[in-house]
Scaffold this motif. Structure first.
Motif, PDB file in Angstrom:
ATOM      1  N   ASP A 192       0.838  -1.199   0.000  1.00 48.20           N
ATOM      2  CA  ASP A 192       0.000   0.000   0.000  1.00 48.20           C
ATOM      3  C   ASP A 192       0.873   1.249   0.000  1.00 48.20           C
ATOM      4  O   ASP A 192       1.786   1.376   0.820  1.00 48.20           O
ATOM      5  N   GLU A 193       0.600   2.160  -0.906  1.00 48.92           N
ATOM      6  CA  GLU A 193       1.385   3.400  -1.005  1.00 48.92           C
ATOM      7  C   GLU A 193       0.952   4.440   0.015  1.00 48.92           C
ATOM      8  O   GLU A 193       1.659   5.419   0.234  1.00 48.92           O
ATOM      9  N   ASN A 194      -0.208   4.241   0.633  1.00 48.22           N
ATOM     10  CA  ASN A 194      -0.682   5.144   1.674  1.00 48.22           C
ATOM     11  C   ASN A 194      -0.120   4.654   3.008  1.00 48.22           C
ATOM     12  O   ASN A 194      -0.544   3.631   3.538  1.00 48.22           O
ATOM     13  N   PRO A 195       0.848   5.385   3.585  1.00 47.29           N
ATOM     14  CA  PRO A 195       1.516   4.895   4.796  1.00 47.29           C
ATOM     15  C   PRO A 195       0.571   4.708   5.983  1.00 47.29           C
ATOM     16  O   PRO A 195       0.725   3.757   6.748  1.00 47.29           O
ATOM     17  N   ALA A 196      -0.394   5.594   6.130  1.00 50.01           N
ATOM     18  CA  ALA A 196      -1.319   5.471   7.264  1.00 50.01           C
ATOM     19  C   ALA A 196      -2.182   4.219   7.114  1.00 50.01           C
ATOM     20  O   ALA A 196      -2.404   3.477   8.079  1.00 50.01           O
ATOM     21  N   ARG A 197      -2.676   3.972   5.903  1.00 51.16           N
ATOM     22  CA  ARG A 197      -3.507   2.784   5.670  1.00 51.16           C
ATOM     23  C   ARG A 197      -2.667   1.516   5.818  1.00 51.16           C
ATOM     24  O   ARG A 197      -3.119   0.525   6.403  1.00 51.16           O
ATOM     25  N   ALA A 198      -1.440   1.543   5.315  1.00 51.76           N
ATOM     26  CA  ALA A 198      -0.552   0.387   5.439  1.00 51.76           C
ATOM     27  C   ALA A 198      -0.277   0.085   6.911  1.00 51.76           C
ATOM     28  O   ALA A 198      -0.318  -1.074   7.330  1.00 51.76           O
ATOM     29  N   GLN A 199      -0.016   1.114   7.688  1.00 51.62           N
ATOM     30  CA  GLN A 199       0.242   0.917   9.110  1.00 51.62           C
ATOM     31  C   GLN A 199      -1.004   0.391   9.814  1.00 51.62           C
ATOM     32  O   GLN A 199      -0.921  -0.518  10.642  1.00 51.62           O
ATOM     33  N   GLY A 200      -2.165   0.929   9.482  1.00 51.87           N
ATOM     34  CA  GLY A 200      -3.412   0.468  10.083  1.00 51.87           C
ATOM     35  C   GLY A 200      -3.682  -0.997   9.759  1.00 51.87           C
ATOM     36  O   GLY A 200      -4.094  -1.765  10.633  1.00 51.87           O
ATOM     37  N   ALA A 201      -3.442  -1.396   8.527  1.00 52.67           N
ATOM     38  CA  ALA A 201      -3.641  -2.796   8.139  1.00 52.67           C
ATOM     39  C   ALA A 201      -2.661  -3.699   8.872  1.00 52.67           C
ATOM     40  O   ALA A 201      -3.036  -4.772   9.353  1.00 52.67           O
ATOM     41  N   ALA A 202      -1.404  -3.267   8.978  1.00 54.29           N
ATOM     42  CA  ALA A 202      -0.399  -4.061   9.695  1.00 54.29           C
ATOM     43  C   ALA A 202      -0.783  -4.224  11.162  1.00 54.29           C
ATOM     44  O   ALA A 202      -0.657  -5.311  11.737  1.00 54.29           O
ATOM     45  N   GLU A 203      -1.268  -3.152  11.765  1.00 51.37           N
ATOM     46  CA  GLU A 203      -1.696  -3.219  13.167  1.00 51.37           C
ATOM     47  C   GLU A 203      -2.894  -4.146  13.329  1.00 51.37           C
ATOM     48  O   GLU A 203      -2.960  -4.934  14.285  1.00 51.37           O
ATOM     49  N   LEU A 204      -3.839  -4.069  12.410  1.00 58.92           N
ATOM     50  CA  LEU A 204      -5.010  -4.930  12.471  1.00 58.92           C
ATOM     51  C   LEU A 204      -4.613  -6.398  12.333  1.00 58.92           C
ATOM     52  O   LEU A 204      -5.102  -7.259  13.076  1.00 58.92           O
ATOM     53  N   ILE A 205      -3.726  -6.697  11.423  1.00 54.99           N
ATOM     54  CA  ILE A 205      -3.243  -8.069  11.252  1.00 54.99           C
ATOM     55  C   ILE A 205      -2.596  -8.562  12.542  1.00 54.99           C
ATOM     56  O   ILE A 205      -2.838  -9.691  12.987  1.00 54.99           O
ATOM     57  N   GLU A 206      -1.790  -7.738  13.159  1.00 53.38           N
ATOM     58  CA  GLU A 206      -1.128  -8.103  14.401  1.00 53.38           C
ATOM     59  C   GLU A 206      -2.134  -8.360  15.516  1.00 53.38           C
ATOM     60  O   GLU A 206      -2.009  -9.324  16.280  1.00 53.38           O
ATOM     61  N   VAL A 207      -3.162  -7.524  15.614  1.00 52.16           N
ATOM     62  CA  VAL A 207      -4.198  -7.710  16.638  1.00 52.16           C
ATOM     63  C   VAL A 207      -4.940  -9.017  16.413  1.00 52.16           C
ATOM     64  O   VAL A 207      -5.184  -9.769  17.360  1.00 52.16           O
ATOM     65  N   VAL A 208      -5.263  -9.301  15.171  1.00 47.87           N
ATOM     66  CA  VAL A 208      -5.950 -10.577  14.854  1.00 47.87           C
ATOM     67  C   VAL A 208      -5.082 -11.754  15.253  1.00 47.87           C
ATOM     68  O   VAL A 208      -5.556 -12.704  15.883  1.00 47.87           O
ATOM     69  N   ARG A 209      -3.805 -11.701  14.920  1.00 47.64           N
ATOM     70  CA  ARG A 209      -2.885 -12.793  15.290  1.00 47.64           C
ATOM     71  C   ARG A 209      -2.840 -12.980  16.808  1.00 47.64           C
ATOM     72  O   ARG A 209      -2.888 -14.104  17.298  1.00 47.64           O
ATOM     73  N   MET A 210      -2.724 -11.872  17.532  1.00 46.33           N
ATOM     74  CA  MET A 210      -2.639 -11.960  18.993  1.00 46.33           C
ATOM     75  C   MET A 210      -3.959 -12.462  19.595  1.00 46.33           C
ATOM     76  O   MET A 210      -3.965 -13.282  20.500  1.00 46.33           O
ATOM     77  N   TYR A 211      -5.073 -11.967  19.077  1.00 43.21           N
ATOM     78  CA  TYR A 211      -6.368 -12.339  19.613  1.00 43.21           C
ATOM     79  C   TYR A 211      -6.675 -13.816  19.389  1.00 43.21           C
ATOM     80  O   TYR A 211      -7.242 -14.471  20.255  1.00 43.21           O
ATOM     81  N   LEU A 212      -6.296 -14.330  18.248  1.00 44.44           N
ATOM     82  CA  LEU A 212      -6.614 -15.713  17.914  1.00 44.44           C
ATOM     83  C   LEU A 212      -5.499 -16.680  18.284  1.00 44.44           C
ATOM     84  O   LEU A 212      -5.568 -17.848  17.943  1.00 44.44           O
ATOM     85  N   LYS A 213      -4.508 -16.220  18.993  1.00 44.77           N
ATOM     86  CA  LYS A 213      -3.390 -17.080  19.397  1.00 44.77           C
ATOM     87  C   LYS A 213      -3.828 -18.024  20.488  1.00 44.77           C
ATOM     88  O   LYS A 213      -4.608 -17.788  21.331  1.00 44.77           O
TER      89      LYS A 213
END
Length: 92
Positions: free
Chosen positions: A71-92
């Protein structure tokens, strides 16, 4: 859905392993295995389902919302990365 088709064999392999784990629970119940062993088997299935769910959600985010690696939009890319990390942690 192209990401599901692209990963179809990998996903089907995971599902087949899950199927085997559930069948092991069935066999254990039929054999009247002690409850502690059955609980361990069910915990394994729960972990496998959580892992599969996390993978599917992550792929969905990357394919349909934002791929943080592209993603060329840094804010959206960071938000998606954070969301992925939260999903990983939540479903661990």
């Amino acid at each position: 859905m192209s990401h599901l088709i692209r990963n179809k064999s990998k996903l089907l392999a995971r599902i087949r392993r899950l199927k085997g784990q559930v069948e092991a629970i069935e066999r254990a119940l039929e054999a009247e295995v002690p409850c502690g062993e059955i609980l361990n088997l069910t915990a394994s299935v729960r972990g496998a389902i959580s892992g599969l769910t996390a993978e599917l959600i992550e792929d969905h985010i990357r394919e349909h919302i934002s791929n943080p690696d592209k993603d060329e939009n840094p804010a959206r890319a960071q938000g998606a990365a954070e969301l992925i990390e939260v999903v990983r942690m939540y479903l661990k």
